[in-house]
Design an enzyme around this catalytic site. Structure first.
Site, PDB file in Angstrom:
ATOM      1  N   ASP A  15       0.842  -1.183   0.000  1.00 41.78           N
ATOM      2  CA  ASP A  15       0.000   0.000   0.000  1.00 41.78           C
ATOM      3  C   ASP A  15       0.885   1.243   0.000  1.00 41.78           C
ATOM      4  O   ASP A  15       2.083   1.168   0.272  1.00 41.78           O
ATOM      5  CB  ASP A  15      -0.893  -0.006   1.250  1.00 41.78           C
ATOM      6  CG  ASP A  15      -1.814   1.188   1.306  1.00 41.78           C
ATOM      7  OD1 ASP A  15      -2.388   1.549   0.263  1.00 41.78           O
ATOM      8  OD2 ASP A  15      -1.966   1.787   2.390  1.00 41.78           O
ATOM      9  N   SER A  16       0.256   2.383  -0.242  1.00 37.77           N
ATOM     10  CA  SER A  16       0.975   3.652  -0.189  1.00 37.77           C
ATOM     11  C   SER A  16       1.346   4.030   1.248  1.00 37.77           C
ATOM     12  O   SER A  16       2.209   4.870   1.463  1.00 37.77           O
ATOM     13  CB  SER A  16       0.090   4.749  -0.784  1.00 37.77           C
ATOM     14  OG  SER A  16      -1.166   4.756  -0.132  1.00 37.77           O
ATOM     15  N   CYS A  78      -3.678  -1.121  -2.183  1.00 40.33           N
ATOM     16  CA  CYS A  78      -3.938   0.300  -2.413  1.00 40.33           C
ATOM     17  C   CYS A  78      -4.800   0.456  -3.662  1.00 40.33           C
ATOM     18  O   CYS A  78      -4.402   0.054  -4.759  1.00 40.33           O
ATOM     19  CB  CYS A  78      -2.611   1.012  -2.605  1.00 40.33           C
ATOM     20  SG  CYS A  78      -2.751   2.753  -2.989  1.00 40.33           S
ATOM     21  N   GLU A 157      -7.351   9.096   9.191  1.00 35.99           N
ATOM     22  CA  GLU A 157      -6.059   9.037   9.887  1.00 35.99           C
ATOM     23  C   GLU A 157      -6.109   9.846  11.181  1.00 35.99           C
ATOM     24  O   GLU A 157      -5.414   9.530  12.145  1.00 35.99           O
ATOM     25  CB  GLU A 157      -4.944   9.514   8.962  1.00 35.99           C
ATOM     26  CG  GLU A 157      -4.829   8.582   7.770  1.00 35.99           C
ATOM     27  CD  GLU A 157      -3.438   8.419   7.202  1.00 35.99           C
ATOM     28  OE1 GLU A 157      -2.552   9.198   7.574  1.00 35.99           O
ATOM     29  OE2 GLU A 157      -3.259   7.496   6.372  1.00 35.99           O
ATOM     30  N   CYS A 189     -11.203   2.679  -1.497  1.00 33.84           N
ATOM     31  CA  CYS A 189      -9.986   3.218  -0.867  1.00 33.84           C
ATOM     32  C   CYS A 189      -9.735   2.441   0.415  1.00 33.84           C
ATOM     33  O   CYS A 189     -10.690   2.078   1.121  1.00 33.84           O
ATOM     34  CB  CYS A 189     -10.180   4.704  -0.566  1.00 33.84           C
ATOM     35  SG  CYS A 189      -8.825   5.442   0.352  1.00 33.84           S
ATOM     36  N   HIS A 191      -8.854   3.302   3.232  1.00 34.61           N
ATOM     37  CA  HIS A 191      -9.281   3.931   4.492  1.00 34.61           C
ATOM     38  C   HIS A 191     -10.789   3.852   4.736  1.00 34.61           C
ATOM     39  O   HIS A 191     -11.241   3.993   5.859  1.00 34.61           O
ATOM     40  CB  HIS A 191      -8.871   5.403   4.488  1.00 34.61           C
ATOM     41  CG  HIS A 191      -7.393   5.639   4.597  1.00 34.61           C
ATOM     42  ND1 HIS A 191      -6.494   5.064   3.732  1.00 34.61           N
ATOM     43  CD2 HIS A 191      -6.667   6.383   5.465  1.00 34.61           C
ATOM     44  CE1 HIS A 191      -5.262   5.457   4.066  1.00 34.61           C
ATOM     45  NE2 HIS A 191      -5.354   6.251   5.117  1.00 34.61           N
TER      46      HIS A 191
END
Ligand code: DGL
Length: 270
Positions: A15-16, A78, A157, A189, A191
């Site tokens: 992932d990023s 990702c 985050e 995504c 997240h």
């Protein structure tokens, strides 16, 4: 050509940043005996606002790193990398590659009844049209309504999963999507699975939420079984985490994504 692979080798997930730990979490739940190596490019995150050229270059570098660790399978956790660089990653890899975009698209096509599917993701994912292409490639009658949600990554985050600011932001982003009468929404995504309770509250129970993390975990199990690559059942697996930086609150945020203690972390200096 695929090379002869050892079932005891690890699954490589990348992932990023740390968002892909939602995918690791789903894979651990689905496949508790598999060794996993995770790579998060925490020094260069976010990818979702970068150009396709830069994203592809970074994705290539990470793929090469994980292949050196002798993984038996690569999971592009990702959405941004899967949307922009999936073909480049596959071309480079002698081991099978699974990407969250294909998994999410397949799941959306299976779930929708009225053939109106919403997709939310980072600007790079939405601009690539990858979900639209993948969904329409499976069923050209489906209408795809796409919406970039750039503020979701920082809000998640920050841990504002049930915060008024996130609620208002989500209402604003989702208004035009819901207006199109969708019955399925792809959380495109890493997240976004953490926002599921809040999105459910806003959208009600009539819209199916497609969580690509769960879908890809199921696809991983199928792929390993089909290819005789499952590790020995009942062993206690090893989890290794590679990152390119240890940012502030890394452990706290990472553990929120992973749903368990985060240890065995190595910083790779690039
Ligand atoms: N991992 C990215 C994704 O799933 C989100 C974070 C980023 O922008 O790099 O699209």
């Amino acid at each position: 050509m695929l090379m002869k692979l050892n079932p005891t080798n690890s699954i490589g997930v990348f992932d990023s940043g740390i968002g892909g730990l939602t995918v690791v979490r789903a894979v651990i739940e689905q496949l508790p005996s598999e060794n996993i190596i995770y790579f998060g490019d925490t020094a260069r995150v976010p990818y979702g606002v970068k150009s396709p050229e830069t994203i592809s270059r970074y994705a290539t570098q990470i793929t090469e790193f994980l292949l050196q660790q002798k993984v038996k399978l690569l999971i592009v956790a990702c959405n941004t990398m899967a949307a922009v660089a999936y073909e480049a990653i596959k071309d480079l890899s002698p081991v099978p590659v699974l990407g969250v975009v294909d998994a999410g698209a397949r799941s959306a096509v299976a779930e929708t009844h009225n053939k109106y599917v919403g997709v939310i993701g980072t600007p790079a994912t939405i601009n690539s049209n990858a979900y639209q292409k993948a969904i329409k490639g499976l069923d050209s009658d489906i209408r795809v309504i796409s919406q970039p949600c750039p503020l979701f990554v920082p809000l998640v985050e920050e841990g504002w999963l049930d915060h008024q600011v996130t609620r208002i932001t989500a209402q604003e982003y989702l208004k035009p999507v819901v207006a199109q009468n969708i019955d399925t929404l792809v959380l495109g995504c890493t997240h976004y699975p953490l926002l599921k309770p809040l999105l459910r509250e806003i959208l009600g129970n009539q819209i199916t939420l497609v969580d690509s993390a769960q879908t890809i975990a199921k696809e991983t199990e199928e792929l390993l079984r089909r290819n005789g690559l499952q590790s020995i059942q009942g062993i206690s697996p090893e989890y290794r985490f590679y990152v390119t930086d240890v940012p502030l609150r890394f452990k706290e945020i990472g553990e929120r994504f992973l749903g368990r203690t985060l240890s065995n972390i190595t910083v790779v200096k690039w």
